[in-house]
Design an enzyme around this catalytic site. Structure first.
Site, PDB file in Angstrom:
ATOM      1  N   SER A   1      -7.744  -0.521   7.970  1.00 56.57           N
ATOM      2  CA  SER A   1      -7.459  -1.921   7.688  1.00 56.57           C
ATOM      3  C   SER A   1      -8.500  -2.589   6.804  1.00 56.57           C
ATOM      4  CB  SER A   1      -7.329  -2.694   8.995  1.00 56.57           C
ATOM      5  OG  SER A   1      -8.523  -2.598   9.720  1.00 56.57           O
TER       6      SER A   1
ATOM      7  N   ALA B   1      -4.175  -4.143   0.580  1.00 56.73           N
ATOM      8  CA  ALA B   1      -3.384  -4.872   1.575  1.00 56.73           C
ATOM      9  C   ALA B   1      -4.266  -5.632   2.564  1.00 56.73           C
ATOM     10  CB  ALA B   1      -2.476  -3.905   2.334  1.00 56.73           C
ATOM     11  N   CYS B   2      -5.562  -5.407   2.512  1.00 50.89           N
ATOM     12  CA  CYS B   2      -6.497  -6.008   3.468  1.00 50.89           C
ATOM     13  C   CYS B   2      -7.168  -7.234   2.862  1.00 50.89           C
ATOM     14  CB  CYS B   2      -7.545  -4.975   3.860  1.00 50.89           C
ATOM     15  SG  CYS B   2      -8.889  -5.661   4.833  1.00 50.89           S
ATOM     16  N   GLY B   3      -7.033  -8.365   3.536  1.00 53.26           N
ATOM     17  CA  GLY B   3      -7.646  -9.597   3.059  1.00 53.26           C
ATOM     18  C   GLY B   3      -9.158  -9.511   2.966  1.00 53.26           C
TER      19      GLY B   3
END
Length: 104
Positions: free
Chosen positions: A97, A11-13
């Site tokens: 994150s 989910a973390c760019g």
């Protein structure tokens, strides 16, 4: 086969971009989705100790809300043993994150 391991958060760019860079450079890292398979307490302590040695402060973001809670600053260095209990017993849900990479 590569000896690179990425602790990945899909989910973390930043984590996705890092994985893409690794692939683009011909690396096939071992991918550990740490949200689905979180490391045990002992694994995490060893991993952080191996990567950061006595500079545990380097793995905590400067903007992280834990900095004041742990009385840390970016100049200081902290032994992992002095803060691991607090981190593992922290009551609120902390959503990681970013992924991080272990080479070796």
């Amino acid at each position: 086969m590569s000896n690179i391991t990425i602790y990945h958060n899909p989910a973390c760019g930043t984590s996705r971009n890092t994985l893409e860079m690794l692939h683009n450079n011909g690396n096939e890292p071992t991918i550990i989705n740490y949200l689905d398979m979180p490391p045990t307490r002992d694994e995490l302590i060893k991993l952080i100790s191996d990567i950061f040695s006595d500079k545990i402060i380097e793995c905590i973001r400067e903007q992280c809300h834990l900095m004041p809670a742990l009385s840390l600053n970016v100049i200081g260095h902290v032994d992992i043993r002095s803060i691991h209990s607090y981190l593992f017993n922290f009551n609120e849900k902390v959503s990681p994150s970013h992924g991080f990479i272990k080479n070796g």
